[in-house]
Write an enzyme that holds these catalytic residues in place. Sequence first.
Site, mmCIF file in Angstrom:
data_model
loop_
_atom_site.group_PDB
_atom_site.id
_atom_site.type_symbol
_atom_site.label_atom_id
_atom_site.label_comp_id
_atom_site.label_asym_id
_atom_site.label_seq_id
_atom_site.Cartn_x
_atom_site.Cartn_y
_atom_site.Cartn_z
ATOM 1 N N GLU A 41 0.856 -1.179 0.000
ATOM 2 C CA GLU A 41 0.000 0.000 0.000
ATOM 3 C C GLU A 41 0.894 1.232 0.000
ATOM 4 O OE1 GLU A 41 -4.270 -0.323 1.852
ATOM 5 O OE2 GLU A 41 -2.802 -0.915 3.358
ATOM 6 N N GLU A 76 -4.008 0.777 -2.904
ATOM 7 C CA GLU A 76 -4.717 0.659 -1.626
ATOM 8 C C GLU A 76 -5.531 -0.618 -1.626
ATOM 9 O OE1 GLU A 76 -6.096 4.099 0.489
ATOM 10 O OE2 GLU A 76 -8.108 3.235 0.614
#
Length: 237
Positions: A14, A19
């Site tokens: 991430e 994400e």
Amino acid sequence: MNKAIVKLPLAIEEDVHNEFRMHTKLMLTELGKFQSKQDKDGSIRRTLQPISKTICAFLNTDGGRLFLGVNDDKIIKGITMSKNMLYHFFGSLRHMCEKFKPFSPISRIKVSILEVIPMDDKTKVKLKKVDMDKEDESDFPKLANHSVGGFFCDCFKEINQAATKQYLFIVQVAAPDPNAATVIYQNEEGLAYRRRLASNKCVYLDDLRRMMHERNRLFVDLHDEVRHEIDRFIKFH
């Protein structure tokens, strides 16, 4: 290639461009009351953040990818959905984009759906691409209408009734065109976000000033109060 075998965990971190999420709640209005809690000081804190924040941040930074169905440990779990729920997701995505300002960013968003198939080797999963245009609708009773934008739709009942599979969604948000005028997008809450490291940061006046100094571009369709502050800054500084 329509199938691929992927090792667990994913070799992706991430960061500013990636994400992971384990839900498909796009907007704040899709979150139920149980997805927030009251702190000791009386303030309400969300335990689940709408995906629109990350999409908005990617739009206002350098683009990125949202992996829906991957947990914080980078393990592909998939999200349990029926075919009707897949159609609901795309309807909700378009509905969400229509609420963005200054205009819909749907042309900068591409979604890939992969079916997650467990393998005997627990360190791997097989990913199979799903082509919605070629889905055989005779296999299931397709809903005439979906209630998008809220926290409930009739298709959600199918989680325990209809056939379901595990799906991984990859939401690709294209980077801004470097030759076009800069547009600051606001999500359905009327808030603008930018991507910083692996999180989404609300854009405040200081951020806008810095961006204006960095790039000599035009910002369009900001809230009147924000535009007023920017005009005052340009005039007196």
